[in-house]
Design a protein around this motif. Structure first.
Motif, PDB file in Angstrom:
ATOM      1  N   LEU A  86       3.083  -4.275   2.534  1.00 26.06           N
ATOM      2  CA  LEU A  86       2.808  -5.438   3.385  1.00 26.06           C
ATOM      3  C   LEU A  86       2.224  -6.606   2.603  1.00 26.06           C
ATOM      4  O   LEU A  86       1.948  -7.664   3.200  1.00 26.06           O
ATOM      5  CB  LEU A  86       1.835  -5.048   4.503  1.00 26.06           C
ATOM      6  N   ASP A  87       2.018  -6.460   1.316  1.00 22.00           N
ATOM      7  CA  ASP A  87       1.397  -7.504   0.515  1.00 22.00           C
ATOM      8  C   ASP A  87       2.182  -8.808   0.640  1.00 22.00           C
ATOM      9  O   ASP A  87       3.388  -8.849   0.394  1.00 22.00           O
ATOM     10  CB  ASP A  87       1.331  -7.060  -0.955  1.00 22.00           C
ATOM     11  N   GLY A  88       1.480  -9.861   1.043  1.00 19.94           N
ATOM     12  CA  GLY A  88       2.119 -11.159   1.255  1.00 19.94           C
ATOM     13  C   GLY A  88       2.179 -11.551   2.714  1.00 19.94           C
ATOM     14  O   GLY A  88       2.339 -12.733   3.042  1.00 19.94           O
ATOM     15  N   LEU A  89       2.035 -10.581   3.628  1.00 16.07           N
ATOM     16  CA  LEU A  89       2.028 -10.876   5.063  1.00 16.07           C
ATOM     17  C   LEU A  89       0.641 -11.328   5.505  1.00 16.07           C
ATOM     18  O   LEU A  89      -0.368 -11.070   4.839  1.00 16.07           O
ATOM     19  CB  LEU A  89       2.427  -9.638   5.871  1.00 16.07           C
ATOM     20  N   ASP A  90       0.577 -12.021   6.634  1.00 20.10           N
ATOM     21  CA  ASP A  90      -0.709 -12.400   7.208  1.00 20.10           C
ATOM     22  C   ASP A  90      -1.400 -11.159   7.769  1.00 20.10           C
ATOM     23  O   ASP A  90      -0.744 -10.206   8.213  1.00 20.10           O
ATOM     24  CB  ASP A  90      -0.510 -13.415   8.336  1.00 20.10           C
ATOM     25  N   ASP A  91      -2.732 -11.171   7.751  1.00 20.94           N
ATOM     26  CA  ASP A  91      -3.483 -10.075   8.359  1.00 20.94           C
ATOM     27  C   ASP A  91      -3.376 -10.162   9.884  1.00 20.94           C
ATOM     28  O   ASP A  91      -3.164 -11.240  10.447  1.00 20.94           O
ATOM     29  CB  ASP A  91      -4.956 -10.146   7.947  1.00 20.94           C
ATOM     30  N   SER A 106       7.353 -18.345   5.918  1.00 17.12           N
ATOM     31  CA  SER A 106       6.318 -18.472   4.879  1.00 17.12           C
ATOM     32  C   SER A 106       5.854 -17.100   4.385  1.00 17.12           C
ATOM     33  O   SER A 106       5.593 -16.922   3.186  1.00 17.12           O
ATOM     34  CB  SER A 106       5.130 -19.267   5.418  1.00 17.12           C
ATOM     35  N   GLU A 107       5.757 -16.121   5.294  1.00 13.01           N
ATOM     36  CA  GLU A 107       5.384 -14.770   4.884  1.00 13.01           C
ATOM     37  C   GLU A 107       6.450 -14.172   3.970  1.00 13.01           C
ATOM     38  O   GLU A 107       6.136 -13.500   2.981  1.00 13.01           O
ATOM     39  CB  GLU A 107       5.179 -13.876   6.100  1.00 13.01           C
ATOM     40  N   SER A 108       7.710 -14.403   4.318  1.00 13.78           N
ATOM     41  CA  SER A 108       8.793 -13.905   3.481  1.00 13.78           C
ATOM     42  C   SER A 108       8.709 -14.502   2.076  1.00 13.78           C
ATOM     43  O   SER A 108       8.888 -13.805   1.069  1.00 13.78           O
ATOM     44  CB  SER A 108      10.147 -14.242   4.111  1.00 13.78           C
ATOM     45  N   PHE A 109       8.372 -15.793   2.011  1.00 14.19           N
ATOM     46  CA  PHE A 109       8.227 -16.461   0.710  1.00 14.19           C
ATOM     47  C   PHE A 109       7.072 -15.838  -0.076  1.00 14.19           C
ATOM     48  O   PHE A 109       7.176 -15.627  -1.294  1.00 14.19           O
ATOM     49  CB  PHE A 109       7.990 -17.960   0.923  1.00 14.19           C
ATOM     50  N   ASN A 110       5.963 -15.535   0.633  1.00 15.35           N
ATOM     51  CA  ASN A 110       4.795 -14.953  -0.029  1.00 15.35           C
ATOM     52  C   ASN A 110       5.067 -13.555  -0.574  1.00 15.35           C
ATOM     53  O   ASN A 110       4.376 -13.098  -1.495  1.00 15.35           O
ATOM     54  CB  ASN A 110       3.616 -14.897   0.942  1.00 15.35           C
ATOM     55  N   THR A 111       6.036 -12.857   0.022  1.00 16.80           N
ATOM     56  CA  THR A 111       6.391 -11.526  -0.481  1.00 16.80           C
ATOM     57  C   THR A 111       7.427 -11.610  -1.599  1.00 16.80           C
ATOM     58  O   THR A 111       7.889 -10.571  -2.092  1.00 16.80           O
ATOM     59  CB  THR A 111       6.952 -10.639   0.638  1.00 16.80           C
ATOM     60  N   GLY A 112       7.793 -12.837  -1.995  1.00 13.46           N
ATOM     61  CA  GLY A 112       8.806 -13.002  -3.026  1.00 13.46           C
ATOM     62  C   GLY A 112      10.194 -12.644  -2.525  1.00 13.46           C
ATOM     63  O   GLY A 112      11.076 -12.297  -3.327  1.00 13.46           O
ATOM     64  N   GLY A 113      10.396 -12.725  -1.188  1.00 12.60           N
ATOM     65  CA  GLY A 113      11.695 -12.402  -0.617  1.00 12.60           C
ATOM     66  C   GLY A 113      11.911 -10.916  -0.408  1.00 12.60           C
ATOM     67  O   GLY A 113      12.975 -10.498   0.039  1.00 12.60           O
ATOM     68  N   PRO A 150      12.797 -12.908   6.580  1.00 11.22           N
ATOM     69  CA  PRO A 150      12.294 -13.424   7.858  1.00 11.22           C
ATOM     70  C   PRO A 150      12.874 -12.620   9.028  1.00 11.22           C
ATOM     71  O   PRO A 150      14.052 -12.235   9.007  1.00 11.22           O
ATOM     72  CB  PRO A 150      12.793 -14.876   7.869  1.00 11.22           C
ATOM     73  N   TYR A 151      12.032 -12.382  10.035  1.00 12.73           N
ATOM     74  CA  TYR A 151      12.476 -11.546  11.157  1.00 12.73           C
ATOM     75  C   TYR A 151      11.697 -11.929  12.406  1.00 12.73           C
ATOM     76  O   TYR A 151      10.464 -12.036  12.378  1.00 12.73           O
ATOM     77  CB  TYR A 151      12.253 -10.069  10.830  1.00 12.73           C
ATOM     78  N   ASP A 152      12.411 -12.126  13.514  1.00 14.59           N
ATOM     79  CA  ASP A 152      11.810 -12.537  14.783  1.00 14.59           C
ATOM     80  C   ASP A 152      12.255 -11.558  15.873  1.00 14.59           C
ATOM     81  O   ASP A 152      13.310 -11.731  16.481  1.00 14.59           O
ATOM     82  CB  ASP A 152      12.248 -13.961  15.129  1.00 14.59           C
ATOM     83  N   PRO A 153      11.466 -10.520  16.141  1.00 15.82           N
ATOM     84  CA  PRO A 153      11.881  -9.492  17.106  1.00 15.82           C
ATOM     85  C   PRO A 153      11.698  -9.937  18.559  1.00 15.82           C
ATOM     86  O   PRO A 153      10.848 -10.771  18.875  1.00 15.82           O
ATOM     87  CB  PRO A 153      10.943  -8.323  16.781  1.00 15.82           C
ATOM     88  N   ASP A 154      12.507  -9.364  19.427  1.00 21.90           N
ATOM     89  CA  ASP A 154      12.369  -9.562  20.867  1.00 21.90           C
ATOM     90  C   ASP A 154      11.584  -8.398  21.463  1.00 21.90           C
ATOM     91  O   ASP A 154      11.397  -7.356  20.838  1.00 21.90           O
ATOM     92  CB  ASP A 154      13.752  -9.636  21.530  1.00 21.90           C
TER      93      ASP A 154
END
Length: 276
Positions: A117-122, A197-204, A208-212
């Motif tokens: 999870l490194d790079g994601l927001d807490d 932005s989280e995806s960028f912080n993880t170096g790709g 990016p993912y937006d669940p329903d």
């Protein structure tokens, strides 16, 4: 190893439940024995019967994790409630319709604590408060719960299920059956979503993912309750859940495990109170 331990606990509890249920059907010396009757309790003029206790649970470190942790958990179960002018919920023998509070808690998810999870927001601590209702017969039950979540994640979560019930003795109750959980889109986004932005912080590494919202998992659960002394009980439970739908497709879960196990053990006491 922790997954195997939880799975072994689940298999053992399910095997015990199914074996006890089979033993109730017939034995060589008596082809058609009468099924054991559920334990009957005389609560007299009692208005509230509630189980309160404490235990520990082995659970995944976060939804979709492949590592596990041990944490404390409260035991709160309203068996019977009588309200003047409204009516009674639940039978004084523990059968019938019941309704009571449902609580949930998800600890803080600190992304830096997990390599995946490194790079994601807490995500801060999430608290869940709602209601649980069910109907129990002699050898089966159905139930459902819905809770409002606030804190680290906002939204609505809940679960539904059904159980077969075996009572090998007056002191022992075994249950096992299917379960399913669901969550709203806001809740799903907090734990399974990945922003640009989280995806960028993880170096790709995590796209990016937006669940329903929708169903989050399906599985099976089993429990056992044994009365070791009058009104004192030992409670054990185990479950297996498979994340499904948008939860399973999250890159967070793909980096972890969609198969989730839990195992819990605790002690509770039954209180009978005359409120009115």
């Amino acid at each position: 190893m922790r997954i195997l331990t939880a799975a072994a606990g689940l298999a053992l509890l399910l095997g015990t439940s199914l074996g006890a249920a089979a033993a109730d059907v017939y034995a060589p010396y008596d082809p058609n024995p009468a099924p054991p009757a559920p334990a009957a309790f005389d609560y007299g003029d009692t208005d509230l019967v509630i189980f309160l206790g404490i235990g520990g649970t082995v659970t995944p470190q976060y939804d979709g994790a492949d590592d596990y942790e041990l944490s404390p958990r409260p035991i709160i179960n309203v068996e019977y409630l009588s309200i003047p002018g409204i009516g009674a919920f639940g039978g004084k023998d523990g059968l019938g319709f019941s309704i009571g509070p449902s609580f949930g808690y998800v600890g803080e998810r600190d992304a830096s604590d997990f390599d995946g999870l490194d790079g994601l927001d807490d995500v801060d601590d999430t608290y869940e408060l709602g209601v649980r209702a069910g109907y129990e017969w002699d050898h089966a039950e159905i139930y459902g719960a819905v809770r409002y979540a606030f804190g680290g994640a906002d939204g609505v979560v809940g679960d539904i299920g059904a159980n077969l019930i075996s009572r090998p003795t007056e002191r022992l109750v075994l249950k096992a059956g299917p379960t399913a959980s669901f969550a709203s889109s806001d809740y799903m986004d907090a734990y399974f979503g990945v922003t640009t932005s989280e995806s960028f912080n993880t170096g790709g590494r995590l796209e990016p993912y937006d669940p329903d919202g929708g169903f989050k998992s399906v599985g099976v659960a089993a429990s056992a309750r044994y009365e070791v002394y009058t009104d004192w009980f030992v409670d054990a439970d185990a479950s297996y859940a498979r994340l499904i739908g948008d939860a399973k497709d999250s890159p967070i879960v793909e980096a972890g495990d969609a198969n989730q196990f839990t195992f819990g053990l605790g002690v509770s006491k039954r209180f009978s109170l005359d409120l009115w």
